[in-house]
Design an enzyme around this catalytic site. Sequence first.
Site, PDB file in Angstrom:
ATOM      1  N   ARG A 322       0.802  -1.219   0.000  1.00 20.59           N
ATOM      2  CA  ARG A 322       0.000   0.000   0.000  1.00 20.59           C
ATOM      3  C   ARG A 322       0.842   1.280   0.000  1.00 20.59           C
ATOM      4  O   ARG A 322       0.502   2.241  -0.690  1.00 20.59           O
ATOM      5  CB  ARG A 322      -0.861  -0.038   1.264  1.00 20.59           C
ATOM      6  CG  ARG A 322      -1.734   1.142   1.525  1.00 20.59           C
ATOM      7  CD  ARG A 322      -2.196   1.124   3.010  1.00 20.59           C
ATOM      8  NE  ARG A 322      -2.519  -0.214   3.443  1.00 20.59           N
ATOM      9  CZ  ARG A 322      -3.752  -0.715   3.447  1.00 20.59           C
ATOM     10  NH1 ARG A 322      -4.759   0.022   3.077  1.00 20.59           N
ATOM     11  NH2 ARG A 322      -3.963  -1.949   3.860  1.00 20.59           N
ATOM     12  N   CYS A 394     -26.237  -1.974  -7.022  1.00 13.34           N
ATOM     13  CA  CYS A 394     -27.506  -2.238  -6.366  1.00 13.34           C
ATOM     14  C   CYS A 394     -27.277  -2.706  -4.942  1.00 13.34           C
ATOM     15  O   CYS A 394     -27.491  -3.876  -4.602  1.00 13.34           O
ATOM     16  CB  CYS A 394     -28.282  -3.273  -7.143  1.00 13.34           C
ATOM     17  SG  CYS A 394     -28.672  -2.656  -8.767  1.00 13.34           S
TER      18      CYS A 394
HETATM   19  C1  LIG Z   1      -0.691  -7.839   2.568  1.00 12.87           C
HETATM   20  C2  LIG Z   1       0.685  -8.191   2.921  1.00 12.87           C
HETATM   21  C3  LIG Z   1       1.715  -7.274   2.740  1.00 12.87           C
HETATM   22  C4  LIG Z   1       1.482  -5.872   2.261  1.00 12.87           C
HETATM   23  O1  LIG Z   1       0.673  -5.148   3.115  1.00 12.87           O
HETATM   24  P1  LIG Z   1       0.528  -3.564   2.878  1.00 12.87           P
HETATM   25  O2  LIG Z   1      -0.443  -3.156   3.927  1.00 12.87           O
HETATM   26  O3  LIG Z   1      -0.017  -3.378   1.507  1.00 12.87           O
HETATM   27  O4  LIG Z   1       1.888  -2.993   3.021  1.00 12.87           O
HETATM   28  C5  LIG Z   1       2.994  -7.663   3.021  1.00 12.87           C
HETATM   29  N1  LIG Z   1       3.265  -8.921   3.461  1.00 12.87           N
HETATM   30  C6  LIG Z   1       2.293  -9.828   3.648  1.00 12.87           C
HETATM   31  C7  LIG Z   1       2.654 -11.178   4.116  1.00 12.87           C
HETATM   32  C8  LIG Z   1       0.990  -9.494   3.390  1.00 12.87           C
HETATM   33  O5  LIG Z   1       0.029 -10.411   3.589  1.00 12.87           O
END
Ligand SMILES: *Cc1c(COP(=O)(O)O)cnc(C)c1O
Length: 481
Positions: A322, A394
Amino acid sequence: MTHTHVAGAIHGDVTTRGPVWLQPPSDVNQLVDHLWSSEVTKTADGELSVAGVTVSDLAARVGTPALVVDEADLRSRARSFVDAFTGWDVFYAGKSFLSVAIATWVADEGLFLDVCSGGELAVALRAGVDPLKIGMHGNNKSDEELHQALDAGVGRLIVDSADEIERLSVISAERDARPGVLVRVTAGVEAHTHEYIATAREDQKFGIPITGGAALDALLRCHTDEHLNLLGIHSHIGSQIFDAEGFDVAGRRTLRLHAQFAEQTGYEMPEFDMGGGFGIAYTTQDSPATPYELAEQMRHIVESECKSLGVAVPRVSIEPGRAISGPAAFMLYRVGTVKTVPLDGGQARVYIAVDGGMSDNIRTALYGAEYSATLANRRSSAPPVLSRVVGKHCESGDIVVRDEFLPADVRRGDLIAVPASGAYSRSMASNYNHVPRPPVVSVADGKISMLLRRETVEDLLSHDVGQVPWGTGDGPELPGR
Ligand SMILES: *Cc1c(COP(=O)(O)O)cnc(C)c1O
C-alpha cells in the site's frame, strides 16, 4: 493521536459537521497536498492535472471511471523504501496492485516482488522479474502453485502450515529441487494505525504460532529436510500501521525464536522478514511515519535485539505494498445523479452518485475505509457541504467516500477524483452487476499510457457459454476442471 470512529447519521450534527476529524475546508478548491501524488496539481482554473495532463483531457481520451497512476510518484515511493532501508531487501507486495508495467517499474527501482497466487506469479514472470527476487506467499497454495513456483525457480517460498511443509517436501524431493523457504509465524501482535495489540496467542488463518512450540517445530522440520533450504522466519503484523511500536514487540518475540533455534541447532538462519503494512494518508486524520523514520526504528529494533541475544544480525527484508501503490494513483469518476436526502432535525445529506463504486473500490464497503475526494474539473465558488460519494451498484453500502466536504454545486457531468486509490482497489475489483472493470492508465511527462484496458461487456459475455453439456465437445473450449 487516536482514531475516532465515524459517526453515523443518527449522531446529531453529522451532516453539518461530519465526523470529528473532518474539518470544513477554508477553500473547497484547494488540494490537501499530502493526500495526492507528487505530480498532481490544480491548474489556475481549478482543474486537477497529473504530470501535465488535465483530468478533462484524461476523461475525454480514456473515459470514466478510470484509475490514474502517477508513474514518477510510484517509482519514487518504491525508491525511497530502497534508499531508507539500504542493506535490507524490499519486496513490493504485489497483491496491493499488480500489472506487468507496475512489476517492471518496481523491479527497475531495485525492489523484489511478493506474489501470493499462481496468477500473480504469472504477471511477475511476464514482466521479466528475476525469479530469484520473487517471494511466494499464500496460506493455501495448491500443489499446482507449488510446482509453478519451482518451475519458475522463485527465490523463496513463505510456508504457512505444517501441511504445506510436508507437501513442499514431497514435491521438492520428486523434482530434486531445494527451494529457499521462510516459515511464517504469528507473534501475537496485531498492529493498525498508532495502535497495536499484543497477546500470547493469535486467532487467525495465517502463520504458525510461536506460542506452544509449533513454529519451532516447523523450523526444525524444514532444517532437517535436505530438499528445503531454510532461510529464516517471516512475520507480518497488520496493515495501515503508522509507527514502529508493533514491529518492536513482534520483532523481538520473533528474533527470540530465531536465537532459540540457533542455540538448539547451531544454525543461524541467514534471513529475517518483518512483513509489510506501512500506512498511508487517505484523509487529513492520517499521519503515517516516513520510510526513513521507520527504517531507523526498525534497524534499531533488530540490531539491539540481536546484540542482546548474542546472534549475528540476519539479512532483513520488508514487504511494503500500500505505501508504494496507494498514494500513487487516484480514481477518476464522472458524476451522474446528485440527491439531497432529508434527515431528521431538518438536516440533509447530499448523495453524489458516480459511474463506478464498490466494483472498482470495495474498501469502503468492506472495511469501512475512509477516503477523500475533490471536485476535479473546475473551480467552484459554492460553499462546502458535507457529501457522500456513492456508486452505481444495487447495494446501499456501495459507498466510495463516506464523508467529504464538496462544493454545494456539484452536478451531473462533473468529475470527482479520489486520491490514494491505488492499493487494494483494482486488485480487489469485481464485476458486480456485470459492470466492466475500468482501465488503469499511467501518466508521466505529459503522456498517457494504457496499463490495463477497459473491460467490455463482450469480455464478460465471452465467459458465459450459455449451457453446454459437459464432455460433448460441441461447445466452446471449457478451460479448467
Ligand atoms: C498484505 C501483505 C503485505 C502488504 O501489506 P501492505 O499493507 O499493503 O503494506 C505484506 N506482506 C504480507 C505477508 C501481506 O500479507
